[in-house]
Design a protein around this motif. Structure first.
Motif, PDB file in Angstrom:
ATOM      1  N   MET A   1       0.843  -1.182   0.000  1.00 15.01           N
ATOM      2  CA  MET A   1       0.000   0.000   0.000  1.00 15.01           C
ATOM      3  C   MET A   1       0.885   1.241   0.000  1.00 15.01           C
ATOM      4  O   MET A   1       1.852   1.318   0.763  1.00 15.01           O
ATOM      5  N   ASN A   2       0.579   2.190  -0.864  1.00 14.83           N
ATOM      6  CA  ASN A   2       1.433   3.375  -0.985  1.00 14.83           C
ATOM      7  C   ASN A   2       1.012   4.527  -0.069  1.00 14.83           C
ATOM      8  O   ASN A   2       1.327   5.687  -0.322  1.00 14.83           O
ATOM      9  N   ARG A   3       0.301   4.206   0.984  1.00 14.12           N
ATOM     10  CA  ARG A   3      -0.055   5.173   2.020  1.00 14.12           C
ATOM     11  C   ARG A   3      -0.043   4.445   3.361  1.00 14.12           C
ATOM     12  O   ARG A   3      -0.011   3.210   3.422  1.00 14.12           O
ATOM     13  N   GLN A   4      -0.089   5.201   4.439  1.00 15.94           N
ATOM     14  CA  GLN A   4      -0.151   4.568   5.749  1.00 15.94           C
ATOM     15  C   GLN A   4      -1.491   3.872   5.939  1.00 15.94           C
ATOM     16  O   GLN A   4      -2.539   4.397   5.558  1.00 15.94           O
ATOM     17  N   TRP A   5      -1.448   2.678   6.524  1.00 22.49           N
ATOM     18  CA  TRP A   5      -2.677   1.955   6.815  1.00 22.49           C
ATOM     19  C   TRP A   5      -3.423   2.649   7.962  1.00 22.49           C
ATOM     20  O   TRP A   5      -2.805   3.223   8.865  1.00 22.49           O
ATOM     21  N   THR A   6      -4.723   2.561   7.928  1.00 24.90           N
ATOM     22  CA  THR A   6      -5.495   3.022   9.074  1.00 24.90           C
ATOM     23  C   THR A   6      -5.382   1.983  10.196  1.00 24.90           C
ATOM     24  O   THR A   6      -5.068   0.805   9.930  1.00 24.90           O
ATOM     25  N   PRO A   7      -5.645   2.366  11.437  1.00 27.05           N
ATOM     26  CA  PRO A   7      -5.637   1.364  12.514  1.00 27.05           C
ATOM     27  C   PRO A   7      -6.589   0.206  12.234  1.00 27.05           C
ATOM     28  O   PRO A   7      -6.250  -0.952  12.523  1.00 27.05           O
ATOM     29  N   ALA A   8      -7.762   0.495  11.668  1.00 27.56           N
ATOM     30  CA  ALA A   8      -8.723  -0.571  11.373  1.00 27.56           C
ATOM     31  C   ALA A   8      -8.179  -1.527  10.325  1.00 27.56           C
ATOM     32  O   ALA A   8      -8.349  -2.752  10.429  1.00 27.56           O
ATOM     33  N   GLU A   9      -7.521  -1.002   9.292  1.00 30.73           N
ATOM     34  CA  GLU A   9      -6.927  -1.865   8.260  1.00 30.73           C
ATOM     35  C   GLU A   9      -5.832  -2.743   8.855  1.00 30.73           C
ATOM     36  O   GLU A   9      -5.728  -3.933   8.518  1.00 30.73           O
ATOM     37  N   ALA A  10      -5.034  -2.178   9.732  1.00 27.37           N
ATOM     38  CA  ALA A  10      -3.959  -2.949  10.354  1.00 27.37           C
ATOM     39  C   ALA A  10      -4.518  -4.054  11.244  1.00 27.37           C
ATOM     40  O   ALA A  10      -4.020  -5.191  11.234  1.00 27.37           O
ATOM     41  N   ARG A  11      -5.544  -3.742  12.006  1.00 23.68           N
ATOM     42  CA  ARG A  11      -6.139  -4.768  12.874  1.00 23.68           C
ATOM     43  C   ARG A  11      -6.779  -5.880  12.052  1.00 23.68           C
ATOM     44  O   ARG A  11      -6.681  -7.067  12.412  1.00 23.68           O
TER      45      ARG A  11
END
Length: 360
Positions: free
Chosen positions: A1-11
């Motif tokens: 992913m070429n942007r930072q993941w959201t906390p929800a995406e990471a979880r």
């Protein structure tokens, strides 16, 4: 992913995995990471790695953390890439994922940057990682990271881009540890390097999450160090180092949980400082924190020996509670007998619990 993941995406990503647990890996017949990645005696080193990764699989580990060595990539590019693939393939053979570390300033040059020589590597008995302490003259020299000077900066970014692009969608790669312990030597000079590395890795559009390590003690119920805060602000999952006793480590975990992202403890196990398997491993299991102890089979790196800084603290009387009768790191003796059989039984017990919990 070429942007930072959201906390929800990471979880959500983290839910796909069983409890992640393993070690920082270097074969016991390698005295340094130059030794590990270079072509010199690579066949023997890879055979040792295969045997030791089989032991890790038997123990129930499912991941290893590998620190990459720029000096070897630059001097032996083709063989380095072949050996890198070999380690990943060997890990996969034993059902183990890999967490590569792309930058590390703990062993950078002093004075003018220069590549470390390849071939037979010298090491010293009785010293952590087989390295003598810096002399006063060496300590007085300015430390230099290759990312700070051309043409090495361009080469380094080429290495990062090549490796991440090649493995951007490879499921054998668990995640990318972009920077190990930023600022430990360079202090605030590491901050632009952190941003540069994150920008470079994100431009490769990897499918795996990114992180940089928080390694300083967390005090006052918040992360106060500016470099650590920068690492947290850029990371998809939280990476931290936890070499402290249970009573100091637990409050740090509570602070990091406020980030609402999966937590990776990418370095732990320091028996001399009372960071023990008996107390820390069950905590990591209960908190579902991914973890990598330092060391596995005792070998030429001698990471059972204390850090030089611990000897200095003992000698000046600032930390008399340290227990120098214990190994600092590592789980197995040469010959694959456990350092402490009770530790191995406990690790296997919790690994089995995690796997049973995962089954529907």
């Amino acid at each position: 992913m070429n942007r930072q993941w959201t906390p929800a995406e990471a979880r959500e990503w983290y839910k796909k995995y069983p409890w992640i647990r393993g070690c920082n890996f270097i074969g016991s017949d390698c005295c340094s990471r130059i030794d590990m990645w270079q072509s010199y005696h690579s066949d023997e080193h890879l055979l040792t790695a295969d045997n030791e990764l089989a032991l890790a699989e038997k123990l129930g580990f499912n991941t290893i953390r590998l620190l990459i060595e720029f000096d070897v990539w630059a001097q032996e590019h083709d063989s380095f890439m072949t050996i890198f693939e070999s380690y990943i393939s060997l890990a996969a053979k034993h059902k183990i994922t890999v967490l590569p570390v792309l930058a590390n300033e703990a062993v950078i040059s002093r004075g003018e940057f220069r590549f470390k020589p390849l071939g037979e590597q010298k090491y010293y008995l009785g010293y952590h990682q087989g390295r003598l302490p810096l002399t006063p003259e060496q300590s007085a020299q300015n430390p230099v990271h290759p990312l700070e000077v051309e043409p090495y900066r361009t080469q380094y970014l080429q290495m990062v881009t090549e490796i991440v692009k090649k493995y951007a969608d490879d499921t054998r790669i668990l995640a990318w540890d972009v920077y190990n312990e930023p600022g430990i030597i360079l202090k605030e000079r590491s901050r632009p390097l952190i941003r540069l590395l994150f920008d470079t890795v994100r431009a490769c559009d990897p499918s795996q999450p990114l992180m940089a390590d928080v390694f300083r003690p967390i005090k006052c119920d918040e992360v106060t160090d500016e470099t650590d805060r920068l690492s947290l602000s850029l990371s998809d999952v939280i990476s931290f180092h936890g070499y402290w006793p249970y009573e100091k480590l637990l409050p740090m975990i509570e602070v990091l949980k406020k980030e609402e992202r999966p937590i990776f403890m990418t370095e732990w196990l320091n028996r001399i400082m009372h960071n023990t398997v008996k107390e820390i491993y069950p905590l990591l299991y209960l908190e579902n924190i991914a973890c990598w102890c330092w060391g596995f089979v005792l070998g030429k790196t001698q990471t059972n020996e204390p850090w030089d800084s611990l000897w200095l603290q003992y000698e000046n009387g600032t930390h008399p509670e340290y227990d120098f009768t214990k190994w600092m790191h590592d789980l197995y003796r040469p010959g694959f007998h456990p350092y402490d059989p009770h530790e191995i039984e406990l690790i296997r017990q919790y690994n089995d619990l995690a796997d049973r919990r995962r089954k529907p």
